[in-house]
Design a protein around this motif. Sequence first.
Motif, PDB file in Angstrom:
ATOM      1  N   LYS A 208       0.798  -1.219   0.000  1.00 12.97           N
ATOM      2  CA  LYS A 208       0.000   0.000   0.000  1.00 12.97           C
ATOM      3  C   LYS A 208       0.833   1.273   0.000  1.00 12.97           C
ATOM      4  O   LYS A 208       0.324   2.345  -0.306  1.00 12.97           O
ATOM      5  CB  LYS A 208      -0.924   0.008   1.226  1.00 12.97           C
ATOM      6  CG  LYS A 208      -1.949  -1.115   1.242  1.00 12.97           C
ATOM      7  CD  LYS A 208      -2.842  -1.020   2.467  1.00 12.97           C
ATOM      8  CE  LYS A 208      -3.903  -2.109   2.469  1.00 12.97           C
ATOM      9  NZ  LYS A 208      -4.787  -2.021   3.662  1.00 12.97           N
ATOM     10  N   PHE A 209       2.091   1.190   0.358  1.00  7.13           N
ATOM     11  CA  PHE A 209       2.917   2.387   0.546  1.00  7.13           C
ATOM     12  C   PHE A 209       4.194   2.257  -0.274  1.00  7.13           C
ATOM     13  O   PHE A 209       4.915   1.266  -0.158  1.00  7.13           O
ATOM     14  CB  PHE A 209       3.241   2.553   2.025  1.00  7.13           C
ATOM     15  CG  PHE A 209       3.987   3.829   2.344  1.00  7.13           C
ATOM     16  CD1 PHE A 209       3.792   4.984   1.598  1.00  7.13           C
ATOM     17  CD2 PHE A 209       4.883   3.875   3.397  1.00  7.13           C
ATOM     18  CE1 PHE A 209       4.470   6.147   1.889  1.00  7.13           C
ATOM     19  CE2 PHE A 209       5.568   5.030   3.706  1.00  7.13           C
ATOM     20  CZ  PHE A 209       5.360   6.174   2.946  1.00  7.13           C
ATOM     21  N   SER A 210       4.472   3.255  -1.096  1.00 10.40           N
ATOM     22  CA  SER A 210       5.692   3.258  -1.898  1.00 10.40           C
ATOM     23  C   SER A 210       6.277   4.656  -1.939  1.00 10.40           C
ATOM     24  O   SER A 210       5.556   5.655  -1.840  1.00 10.40           O
ATOM     25  CB  SER A 210       5.412   2.766  -3.324  1.00 10.40           C
ATOM     26  OG  SER A 210       4.544   3.661  -4.000  1.00 10.40           O
ATOM     27  N   LEU A 211       7.588   4.711  -2.082  1.00  8.12           N
ATOM     28  CA  LEU A 211       8.324   5.962  -2.202  1.00  8.12           C
ATOM     29  C   LEU A 211       9.277   5.862  -3.385  1.00  8.12           C
ATOM     30  O   LEU A 211       9.834   4.794  -3.641  1.00  8.12           O
ATOM     31  CB  LEU A 211       9.142   6.263  -0.935  1.00  8.12           C
ATOM     32  CG  LEU A 211       8.401   6.692   0.329  1.00  8.12           C
ATOM     33  CD1 LEU A 211       9.384   6.753   1.486  1.00  8.12           C
ATOM     34  CD2 LEU A 211       7.744   8.052   0.126  1.00  8.12           C
TER      35      LEU A 211
ATOM     36  N   THR B 111      -2.077   3.881  -0.411  1.00 15.55           N
ATOM     37  CA  THR B 111      -3.445   3.451  -0.715  1.00 15.55           C
ATOM     38  C   THR B 111      -4.210   3.234   0.583  1.00 15.55           C
ATOM     39  O   THR B 111      -3.808   2.430   1.438  1.00 15.55           O
ATOM     40  CB  THR B 111      -3.427   2.157  -1.536  1.00 15.55           C
ATOM     41  OG1 THR B 111      -2.708   2.388  -2.761  1.00 15.55           O
ATOM     42  CG2 THR B 111      -4.844   1.709  -1.873  1.00 15.55           C
ATOM     43  N   LEU B 112      -5.320   3.953   0.726  1.00 18.33           N
ATOM     44  CA  LEU B 112      -6.159   3.877   1.929  1.00 18.33           C
ATOM     45  C   LEU B 112      -7.332   2.934   1.680  1.00 18.33           C
ATOM     46  O   LEU B 112      -7.637   2.584   0.530  1.00 18.33           O
ATOM     47  CB  LEU B 112      -6.665   5.279   2.283  1.00 18.33           C
ATOM     48  CG  LEU B 112      -5.585   6.327   2.572  1.00 18.33           C
ATOM     49  CD1 LEU B 112      -6.210   7.717   2.624  1.00 18.33           C
ATOM     50  CD2 LEU B 112      -4.864   6.017   3.868  1.00 18.33           C
ATOM     51  N   PRO B 113      -8.038   2.530   2.732  1.00 20.73           N
ATOM     52  CA  PRO B 113      -9.214   1.671   2.539  1.00 20.73           C
ATOM     53  C   PRO B 113     -10.311   2.382   1.740  1.00 20.73           C
ATOM     54  O   PRO B 113     -10.334   3.607   1.616  1.00 20.73           O
ATOM     55  CB  PRO B 113      -9.672   1.384   3.983  1.00 20.73           C
ATOM     56  CG  PRO B 113      -8.467   1.625   4.833  1.00 20.73           C
ATOM     57  CD  PRO B 113      -7.721   2.734   4.159  1.00 20.73           C
ATOM     58  N   LYS B 114     -11.218   1.588   1.193  1.00 16.67           N
ATOM     59  CA  LYS B 114     -12.409   2.066   0.483  1.00 16.67           C
ATOM     60  C   LYS B 114     -12.061   2.955  -0.709  1.00 16.67           C
ATOM     61  O   LYS B 114     -12.680   3.991  -0.963  1.00 16.67           O
ATOM     62  CB  LYS B 114     -13.346   2.809   1.443  1.00 16.67           C
ATOM     63  CG  LYS B 114     -13.871   1.931   2.572  1.00 16.67           C
ATOM     64  CD  LYS B 114     -14.833   2.683   3.461  1.00 16.67           C
ATOM     65  CE  LYS B 114     -15.365   1.770   4.581  1.00 16.67           C
ATOM     66  NZ  LYS B 114     -16.310   2.484   5.477  1.00 16.67           N
TER      67      LYS B 114
ATOM     68  N   GLN C 114      -6.929   7.251  -1.900  1.00 15.66           N
ATOM     69  CA  GLN C 114      -5.490   7.257  -2.159  1.00 15.66           C
ATOM     70  C   GLN C 114      -4.936   8.641  -1.880  1.00 15.66           C
ATOM     71  O   GLN C 114      -5.570   9.659  -2.216  1.00 15.66           O
ATOM     72  CB  GLN C 114      -5.207   6.858  -3.619  1.00 15.66           C
ATOM     73  CG  GLN C 114      -3.745   6.586  -3.925  1.00 15.66           C
ATOM     74  CD  GLN C 114      -3.566   6.065  -5.349  1.00 15.66           C
ATOM     75  OE1 GLN C 114      -3.975   6.717  -6.311  1.00 15.66           O
ATOM     76  NE2 GLN C 114      -2.972   4.893  -5.489  1.00 15.66           N
ATOM     77  N   ILE C 115      -3.758   8.698  -1.258  1.00 17.33           N
ATOM     78  CA  ILE C 115      -3.107   9.965  -0.980  1.00 17.33           C
ATOM     79  C   ILE C 115      -1.711   9.940  -1.591  1.00 17.33           C
ATOM     80  O   ILE C 115      -1.002   8.934  -1.518  1.00 17.33           O
ATOM     81  CB  ILE C 115      -3.044  10.257   0.541  1.00 17.33           C
ATOM     82  CG1 ILE C 115      -2.515  11.663   0.796  1.00 17.33           C
ATOM     83  CG2 ILE C 115      -2.244   9.189   1.282  1.00 17.33           C
ATOM     84  CD1 ILE C 115      -2.656  12.107   2.238  1.00 17.33           C
ATOM     85  N   GLN C 116      -1.329  11.036  -2.249  1.00 19.54           N
ATOM     86  CA  GLN C 116      -0.026  11.153  -2.890  1.00 19.54           C
ATOM     87  C   GLN C 116       0.586  12.507  -2.560  1.00 19.54           C
ATOM     88  O   GLN C 116      -0.120  13.521  -2.489  1.00 19.54           O
ATOM     89  CB  GLN C 116      -0.142  10.996  -4.409  1.00 19.54           C
ATOM     90  CG  GLN C 116      -0.581   9.602  -4.838  1.00 19.54           C
ATOM     91  CD  GLN C 116      -0.663   9.459  -6.337  1.00 19.54           C
ATOM     92  OE1 GLN C 116      -1.074  10.377  -7.051  1.00 19.54           O
ATOM     93  NE2 GLN C 116      -0.272   8.299  -6.853  1.00 19.54           N
ATOM     94  N   ALA C 117       1.889  12.521  -2.355  1.00 21.19           N
ATOM     95  CA  ALA C 117       2.609  13.752  -2.046  1.00 21.19           C
ATOM     96  C   ALA C 117       3.855  13.826  -2.913  1.00 21.19           C
ATOM     97  O   ALA C 117       4.454  12.796  -3.272  1.00 21.19           O
ATOM     98  CB  ALA C 117       2.988  13.799  -0.569  1.00 21.19           C
ATOM     99  N   PHE C 118       4.276  15.049  -3.232  1.00 14.88           N
ATOM    100  CA  PHE C 118       5.418  15.266  -4.115  1.00 14.88           C
ATOM    101  C   PHE C 118       6.153  16.537  -3.722  1.00 14.88           C
ATOM    102  O   PHE C 118       5.539  17.519  -3.314  1.00 14.88           O
ATOM    103  CB  PHE C 118       4.936  15.391  -5.565  1.00 14.88           C
ATOM    104  CG  PHE C 118       5.981  15.928  -6.500  1.00 14.88           C
ATOM    105  CD1 PHE C 118       6.974  15.093  -6.991  1.00 14.88           C
ATOM    106  CD2 PHE C 118       5.981  17.267  -6.877  1.00 14.88           C
ATOM    107  CE1 PHE C 118       7.945  15.595  -7.839  1.00 14.88           C
ATOM    108  CE2 PHE C 118       6.947  17.762  -7.722  1.00 14.88           C
ATOM    109  CZ  PHE C 118       7.936  16.927  -8.209  1.00 14.88           C
ATOM    110  N   THR C 119       7.487  16.496  -3.839  1.00 13.70           N
ATOM    111  CA  THR C 119       8.289  17.704  -3.646  1.00 13.70           C
ATOM    112  C   THR C 119       9.500  17.660  -4.567  1.00 13.70           C
ATOM    113  O   THR C 119      10.020  16.580  -4.881  1.00 13.70           O
ATOM    114  CB  THR C 119       8.740  17.866  -2.183  1.00 13.70           C
ATOM    115  OG1 THR C 119       9.449  19.102  -2.033  1.00 13.70           O
ATOM    116  CG2 THR C 119       9.641  16.724  -1.754  1.00 13.70           C
TER     117      THR C 119
END
Length: 837
Positions: free
Chosen positions: A672-675, A713-716, A719-724
């Motif tokens: 669910k989590f990647s960087l 990736t969150l339930p249901k 999805q949250i994404q961040a960038f810098t």
Amino acid sequence: MKYQLLILTFLLFAASFINVMAQTGSGQKVVYRISGKILDADTDEPIPYAAASLLDAESMQSVAGAVADLDGEFFITGFKDGSYILQLSFIGFESLNSQPIEVAPGNTDIKLGNLKMSQEALGLEEVTVQGQRSLIEEKVDRTIYNAENDKTTIGGDASDVLRRVPMLSVDLDGNVSMRGSTNILVLIDGKQSAIVANNIADALKQIPAEEIKSVEVITSPSAKYDAEGTGGVLNIITKKNNLQGASLNINSSAGLRGSNLGLNASLKRGKMGWTLGGFGRSGYNILGSFDNTQTLMNPEGENTVINQTADTRNNMLFGRYNLGWDYELNKYNFLTASVSVGVRNMRNRQDGLLTETFVEDMLESALLRDVNVDNLSNNVDVNFNYTKTFETPQKEFSISGLYSRSNNNNDFVNSLYNGTFTDIASRIKNENLGINEEFTIQLDYVTPVGNSGNQILEYGAKNILRKAISEFAFFTADGSDGEFQQVDDVVLSNEFNYDQNVTAGYASYTLGFLENYTVKAGLRYEYTNINADFKNSELPADIPSYGTFVPSVNIGRKLANGNMIKAAYNRRIQRPSLQFLNPNIDQSNQQQQSQGNPLLDPELTDNYELAYSTFVGGSSLNFTSYFRNTTGSIQPVRTVSDNDVIFTTFENIGNERAVGLSVFSNINISGKFSLNGSIDSYYAMLTNGLENPMFAASNEGFVVSGRLFGNYTLPKNWQIQAFTFARGRAVQLQGSAGGFMMYGLNLNKQFNEKRGSIGFGMENFFTREFQIRNELITPTIMQESIIGMRNMNFKINFSYRIGKLSVEGSRRKKRGVTNDDMKEGGDSGAGAVMNSN
């Protein structure tokens, strides 16, 4: 001598570092690996992006996984010994499970060979694909950024996408550089376009982010690619649809600084397919400022200091519309055609441009102006392609034609006030119509050599007819309502015609040998014929024709556990674009005027590269060291006139050398989590080679940039994404360009069986205004400028898909001319018995 010593030391360090990493990658810790190639059982074609999951044989829980690349190849690492079942899945295909695979210390590298999946006729909404595709893929000759998986770019354009791509840097104006070089060849779906040739930054603003499938960064292009672009090749791949049925995609975004609306429809019936799309974007409330201080040093007299300040306003409107058609004549013959039309209107306003002139701290004059600059453009691209494939794998013949035209009106009006904003003393106006027109025909042939499957021969020819026109006129007027009168001066009002004919031929040979080695060598020859003239005068424009040999060599070796080391050399050429050739004098800022030079020659660059890629668990790492040497570099030449105006033109007087190291990684922390992130650094050494102390210049120093992207990736279906992204100070021949940074956050939810999505995005939400500090230093000029840009933005995104598509009856065949080099691999190793579910 110190430069050679520095370069030698750096390359020795890089080679030692890579060697240490190679040894570390094959150390004592046991690393298990399962690999294979996924094919369509009906056509034997690769199935790109199919999901491969490794399940525990007892619990059937997912242990590790991977996604196939464009050639259908995958490999899975990051698991321990035990008994596993491999599960393959993809939209429209029956899922496939293997017999149990036993993994033990004596059986660490399991090669499954070709794995074939059977098609099933199901609608897209009936199939759910598990797993996430990697944002970044590393191939033998390129790095691929899968932009379609990046939700933070919704509502943006191509420049927003490129800011996330490793080895690229995009400033706040949209100017793109690759490992510090702005001289890059930008392709759209493997083809050149007059839109890009005229101005890369402007062209990127016309391509919506939602239409970009992936971005390929090719630092060491083979002979098949045009020699243009000393920094390398950037290929923007747009989304295509080869599925059956009809669909309509709607995407929109509304925000504080801009809004957009896009509609894309597709229809596929049997052997014929159509696509129709349109995208519009508006930008508003784009505010900024600049503060500029110039010190003009006179060795024989008093120094003059000129201060300029103004507030800026930008409004823009972009549109891009396309119609595509493809037809499958039979199993081996394909036709494709497309028409693309784009418009771009940008209006820049400088309000209250105050120019104060001081001599020895005494105010001599204060001038108040308003400056209105209108950059209005439109363009059209027409493509036609014929591709013939054969029963022999990898054998292909193609013919590609392109007509491209771009019109650009770059006009300004400069109003001088008489003390207050209510009384205009005089006005000047410049009208400049620029036209870029291209016609291209290209033939390519690819064939395997022998029966071993480890030799590929490619050859072809290409002809490009380019025509650039610059019509410019200069006017003056008194007061606010006086009629503009054209200035009768051939230097200020004229028409410049520039015709360029580039004829090229190439041959490239790929050989796999000693099991793990691959070499690809090629030679390209380009002959450039130029004719240039001024319509209304006998101004000199005699430009000689020239021929250029462009060699390239790429060598790669596969190491244990999927690691790879590769080395490359290539020569590139950079022809001057219209912005450097244009003889129109830009006087929008009366204190800083510029003019192109139609007599410029091309730049030549030699590139050397050494790279190593490895895998640690489920994460990938890539290290690339390089050295770049450019001769005949186009550099600005600045002089100061008697009325304290800085005048800039361009000459082939520069020599640029850069030695650098790039590191990037894609880290899968969990399912669910990647960087992924990268750090790019290089040491630049620039000189113009002039002996006159009034014009001689040299500079050197480090340039560092970095980026970081996270996805959770969150339930249901949330999805949250961040960038810098951040770039430090950039070294220039006469001074430096200030560093800058940007960041964004996006929250997205899919609904109605993932047909639709709605989200909220924020950009630069903690920073009211970015400030970039630039510096210019010459023997006679010292300039410090601060450019402010207010990029804080909040937006709401929405997209929805109407219609139903399936893969029933579709064939996964290549269309048109492709630029992918051969990827080695095949039926090596033991195959596993696979069962359909």
